[in-house]
Design an enzyme around this catalytic site. Sequence first.
Site, PDB file in Angstrom:
ATOM      1  N   CYS A  88       0.851  -1.130  -0.050  1.00  0.00           N
ATOM      2  CA  CYS A  88       0.202  -0.018   0.076  1.00  0.00           C
ATOM      3  C   CYS A  88       0.721   1.282  -0.020  1.00  0.00           C
ATOM      4  O   CYS A  88       0.697   2.147  -0.806  1.00  0.00           O
ATOM      5  CB  CYS A  88      -1.008   0.000   1.099  1.00  0.00           C
ATOM      6  SG  CYS A  88      -0.242  -0.050   2.948  1.00  0.00           S
ATOM      7  N   HIS A 142      -1.864   0.888   7.272  1.00  0.00           N
ATOM      8  CA  HIS A 142      -2.339   0.767   5.810  1.00  0.00           C
ATOM      9  C   HIS A 142      -2.779   2.231   5.238  1.00  0.00           C
ATOM     10  O   HIS A 142      -3.296   2.982   6.099  1.00  0.00           O
ATOM     11  CB  HIS A 142      -3.771   0.005   5.917  1.00  0.00           C
ATOM     12  CG  HIS A 142      -4.042  -0.482   4.565  1.00  0.00           C
ATOM     13  ND1 HIS A 142      -3.447  -1.168   3.527  1.00  0.00           N
ATOM     14  CD2 HIS A 142      -5.249  -0.084   3.983  1.00  0.00           C
ATOM     15  CE1 HIS A 142      -4.241  -1.376   2.249  1.00  0.00           C
ATOM     16  NE2 HIS A 142      -5.253  -0.649   2.555  1.00  0.00           N
ATOM     17  N   HIS A 154      -6.185   1.149  -3.234  1.00  0.00           N
ATOM     18  CA  HIS A 154      -5.036   0.727  -2.078  1.00  0.00           C
ATOM     19  C   HIS A 154      -4.657  -0.558  -2.663  1.00  0.00           C
ATOM     20  O   HIS A 154      -5.101  -1.206  -3.373  1.00  0.00           O
ATOM     21  CB  HIS A 154      -5.702   0.836  -0.882  1.00  0.00           C
ATOM     22  CG  HIS A 154      -6.808  -0.194  -0.616  1.00  0.00           C
ATOM     23  ND1 HIS A 154      -6.785  -1.220   0.440  1.00  0.00           N
ATOM     24  CD2 HIS A 154      -8.194  -0.154  -1.313  1.00  0.00           C
ATOM     25  CE1 HIS A 154      -8.082  -1.796   0.247  1.00  0.00           C
ATOM     26  NE2 HIS A 154      -8.748  -1.272  -0.459  1.00  0.00           N
TER      27      HIS A 154
END
Length: 187
Positions: A88, A142, A154
């Site tokens: 990510c 994340h 993502h």
Amino acid sequence: MKRKLLHFLILMLFATLTASLSSCRSSKKSDSSLYDPKIESLNKRKHRNDKNDKSISKARKKIVEEALTWKGTPYGYGRAEKGKASDCSGMVMSVYEKVTGIKLPRNSAQQQDFCKHLKKKEVKIGDLCFFATGKDPDKTSHVGIMIDEKNFIHASTSKGVVVSDISQPYYVRTFKGYGRVPDLSND
């Protein structure tokens, strides 16, 4: 004896599943195909050269356009290669560097610290969204890029680079905040 072995195997399976849910984890309910009409709408707007949409800068549109070219890239921890493998923060870092020349930190927690924190009403496309998907519910692990008012792109550990709805329960539960890269603050 067999009952104890079965109990042990179930515990091991549970431990393995729990461990696999850490870092850059995405909801399995995410289905990027649900969002293609919005993506098409963004692409049509680009080709129309709509002069009435002054709230979204060219740089922000280019960030989203570049991020969408990463869609389908497989997940790869510590990698940042479009079409080959990426995590990510690697995807976010690469998109921003290619489009704006801005070098972001390599991991999602450092990227969050680097950004100006935003309230929901301040968020624009191209801004970042952060989540705590690892074992520590207080640690950002994340990151994604907002592509419209409710969808973000993502790198999911299970599906690679996908578009997801930020209002899904998984993302609501793990949400840590929005951020804006400092040089885009006036956009």
